[in-house]
Motif scaffolding. Structure first.
Motif, short mmCIF file in Angstrom:
data_model
loop_
_atom_site.label_atom_id
_atom_site.label_comp_id
_atom_site.label_asym_id
_atom_site.label_seq_id
_atom_site.Cartn_x
_atom_site.Cartn_y
_atom_site.Cartn_z
N SER A 9 0.82 -1.18 -0.04
CA SER A 9 0.19 -0.12 -0.03
C SER A 9 0.93 1.43 0.13
CB SER A 9 -1.09 -0.11 1.12
OG SER A 9 -0.29 0.08 2.31
N LEU A 10 0.57 2.08 -0.85
CA LEU A 10 1.36 3.21 -1.32
C LEU A 10 0.52 4.39 -1.53
CD1 LEU A 10 4.45 4.09 -1.98
CD2 LEU A 10 3.68 3.70 -4.41
N LYS A 11 0.90 5.66 -0.74
CA LYS A 11 0.28 6.94 -0.69
C LYS A 11 1.24 7.83 -1.51
CE LYS A 11 -2.25 10.54 1.98
NZ LYS A 11 -2.85 10.92 3.31
N VAL A 12 0.68 8.31 -2.62
CA VAL A 12 1.48 9.12 -3.46
C VAL A 12 0.93 10.57 -3.72
CG1 VAL A 12 2.79 9.08 -5.88
CG2 VAL A 12 2.11 6.87 -4.67
N HIS A 13 1.95 11.66 -3.76
CA HIS A 13 1.34 12.77 -4.16
C HIS A 13 0.79 12.63 -5.80
CE1 HIS A 13 1.80 16.95 -5.48
NE2 HIS A 13 1.82 17.38 -4.26
N PRO A 14 -0.35 13.59 -5.91
CA PRO A 14 -1.23 13.20 -7.18
C PRO A 14 -0.25 13.52 -8.43
CG PRO A 14 -2.62 14.39 -5.55
CD PRO A 14 -1.25 14.37 -4.82
N THR A 15 0.31 14.68 -8.44
CA THR A 15 0.90 15.04 -9.61
C THR A 15 2.18 14.06 -9.81
OG1 THR A 15 0.66 17.29 -9.08
CG2 THR A 15 2.40 16.65 -10.77
N PHE A 16 2.88 13.64 -8.98
CA PHE A 16 3.80 12.53 -9.35
C PHE A 16 3.22 11.40 -9.64
CE2 PHE A 16 6.90 9.11 -8.15
CZ PHE A 16 7.90 9.73 -8.75
N MET B 204 -2.70 36.07 -16.23
CA MET B 204 -3.40 34.87 -15.48
C MET B 204 -2.46 33.98 -15.15
SD MET B 204 -6.35 33.81 -14.31
CE MET B 204 -7.76 34.51 -15.24
N LEU B 205 -2.36 33.87 -13.76
CA LEU B 205 -1.53 33.06 -12.83
C LEU B 205 -2.30 31.79 -12.45
CD1 LEU B 205 0.54 35.28 -10.81
CD2 LEU B 205 0.97 34.61 -13.12
N LEU B 206 -1.79 30.52 -12.72
CA LEU B 206 -2.70 29.26 -12.26
C LEU B 206 -1.83 28.53 -11.15
CD1 LEU B 206 -3.20 27.75 -15.77
CD2 LEU B 206 -4.66 29.43 -14.63
N HIS B 207 -2.34 28.98 -9.94
CA HIS B 207 -1.80 28.18 -8.88
C HIS B 207 -2.16 26.92 -8.41
CE1 HIS B 207 -0.69 32.56 -7.71
NE2 HIS B 207 -1.89 33.03 -7.91
N ASN B 208 -1.03 26.25 -7.91
CA ASN B 208 -1.21 24.73 -7.72
C ASN B 208 -1.48 24.33 -6.46
OD1 ASN B 208 1.38 25.59 -6.91
ND2 ASN B 208 2.35 23.85 -8.36
N THR B 209 -1.53 25.48 -5.47
CA THR B 209 -1.67 25.36 -4.14
C THR B 209 -2.47 26.54 -3.58
OG1 THR B 209 0.22 26.41 -3.37
CG2 THR B 209 0.21 23.98 -3.62
N PRO B 210 -3.44 26.15 -2.56
CA PRO B 210 -4.13 27.35 -2.16
C PRO B 210 -3.51 28.37 -1.51
CG PRO B 210 -5.21 25.31 -1.37
CD PRO B 210 -3.94 25.02 -2.22
N GLY C 278 -5.45 35.29 -10.52
CA GLY C 278 -5.27 34.11 -10.98
C GLY C 278 -6.36 33.01 -10.45
N GLN C 279 -6.11 31.61 -10.93
CA GLN C 279 -7.13 30.84 -10.57
C GLN C 279 -6.32 29.69 -9.33
OE1 GLN C 279 -10.26 29.99 -11.57
NE2 GLN C 279 -10.52 31.70 -12.65
N VAL C 280 -6.92 29.52 -8.45
CA VAL C 280 -6.26 28.52 -7.46
C VAL C 280 -6.77 27.00 -7.72
CG1 VAL C 280 -6.11 28.28 -5.39
CG2 VAL C 280 -6.09 30.37 -6.09
N PHE C 281 -5.75 26.21 -7.76
CA PHE C 281 -6.22 24.66 -7.95
C PHE C 281 -5.58 23.89 -6.48
CE2 PHE C 281 -6.04 26.52 -12.10
CZ PHE C 281 -7.40 26.06 -12.65
N GLU C 282 -5.92 22.65 -6.29
CA GLU C 282 -5.63 21.94 -5.15
C GLU C 282 -4.37 21.36 -5.34
OE1 GLU C 282 -6.92 21.82 -1.91
OE2 GLU C 282 -8.43 23.42 -2.61
N VAL C 283 -4.28 21.14 -6.68
CA VAL C 283 -2.82 20.10 -7.10
C VAL C 283 -2.31 20.69 -8.39
CG1 VAL C 283 -3.82 18.10 -5.93
CG2 VAL C 283 -4.27 18.46 -8.41
N ASP C 284 -0.97 20.21 -8.56
CA ASP C 284 -0.02 20.74 -9.65
C ASP C 284 -0.90 20.35 -11.07
OD1 ASP C 284 1.16 20.60 -7.48
OD2 ASP C 284 3.07 20.94 -8.69
N ASP C 285 -1.47 19.22 -10.87
CA ASP C 285 -1.79 18.59 -12.18
C ASP C 285 -2.95 19.16 -12.76
OD1 ASP C 285 -1.50 16.47 -14.24
OD2 ASP C 285 -3.50 16.04 -13.96
N ALA C 286 -3.84 19.93 -11.59
CA ALA C 286 -5.13 20.57 -12.43
C ALA C 286 -4.72 22.09 -12.91
CB ALA C 286 -5.87 20.85 -11.23
N ALA C 287 -3.66 22.55 -12.20
CA ALA C 287 -3.15 23.79 -12.85
C ALA C 287 -2.42 23.57 -14.20
CB ALA C 287 -2.18 24.37 -11.93
#
Length: 305
Positions: free
Chosen positions: A99-106, A192-198, A220-229
């Protein structure tokens, strides 16, 4: 549901012997299955019959037949032992799970596209992957290991740095064509900056390292994770910060462009973390070795350590 209260049950060994004998209708074959003597089988059956006060087999010359009482007992015993065998198999299989927990973008941009290579090499180890922007907390979560972004050293947790995050501003060719030239970092002011963290911290670090004063973070727009930005940047919404290692495909195919070149800022690292108390060091070590080897093979600049 309350567990059912059972009366005193006969010897489990006796029940197991009877169940095997009921399947084989032969004390000889039963003895072979259980690795005991034929005499031991006969004694176990006799003791069980005495305890239950029934006759379980008709003993005839070279022939063994179940009595009505034997038939009544054998079917539920077979089901019960099958259930026990299935539970043991599930336990053995679970012991091979990892079982492995991983950062979403990685996970999305690097690990998941390559995970089938690990499974092909080690089909006996089932990787159970969970993605989360929150680093794994081994004191409250049941994971064997985690791939974390930043975080602090914790007693009892071994962390190995596997990747240095190196961020560059990127956008789509479409976005670049609709704005005035982006030739130097100061030109992002007002874009327009795209932020990957709040917390907007990575653009703040970029502004500091690039010596940009008064960069309007709120624009800019704020996203929760890098991949969304990064997905938003690919769609032409604005400018995002992307890790050189994880956006290589987009840069090579032209879905993203780096208007200021490939000179990155350094904001942190990725770590492979594992608790010292882990009971499955074999699986963890096998995966960790594969991970580091594969990272090195896919990173021409050798950002891994």
């Amino acid at each position: 549901m309350q567990p059912r209260k059972h009366p005193d049950l006969p010897s489990l060994n006796g029940l197991r012997t009877f169940e095997a004998a009921a399947r084989h209708l032969s004390f000889t074959l039963t003895a072979q299955e259980l690795c005991v003597t034929q005499g031991a089988v006969s004694r176990q059956i006799k003791q069980l019959e005495d305890q239950l006060k029934v006759i379980l087999f008709h003993r005839r010359h070279k022939q063994l037949m179940l009595t009505d009482q034997g038939i009544l007992l054998s079917s539920p015993l077979t089901r019960a032992f099958n259930i026990i065998a299935e539970g043991v198999d599930r336990l053995k299989n679970q012991q091979q799970d990892f079982s492995l927990k991983v950062h979403p973008t990685f996970a999305i941009r690097w690990l998941i596209p390559r995970l089938h290579h690990f499974q092909a090499l080690h089909p006996e180890i089932q990787v159970r992957l969970t993605t989360s922007g929150e680093n794994v907390d081994f004191s409250h979560e049941n994971f064997d290991a985690g791939i974390t972004h930043e975080g602090n050293d914790i007693p009892g947790i071994t962390r190995e740095k596997i990747l240095t995050e190196q961020l560059i501003p990127v956008c789509s060719p479409k976005f670049l064509a609709t704005v005035s030239p982006l030739e130097k970092p100061e030109d992002i002011t007002g874009r327009m900056l795209l932020h990957n963290t709040p917390d907007l911290k990575e653009w703040a670090i970029f502004a500091d390292q690039a010596k940009i004063k008064n960069l309007a973070m709120e624009r800019g727009q704020v996203f929760e994770v890098d991949d969304a930005a990064l997905q938003a940047a690919t769609s032409g919404l604005g400018i995002a910060l992307g890790d050189l290692f994880l956006i290589r495909d987009e840069l090579e195919t032209g879905r993203l462009v780096a208007p200021f070149g490939l000179i990155p800022i350094k904001t942190g690292n990725y770590y492979f973390s594992r608790p010292d108390f882990n009971q499955k060091p074999g699986n963890v070590t096998i995966f960790q070795d594969w991970l580091i080897t594969t990272l090195n093979q896919t990173d021409p600049q050798k950002k891994t350590v």
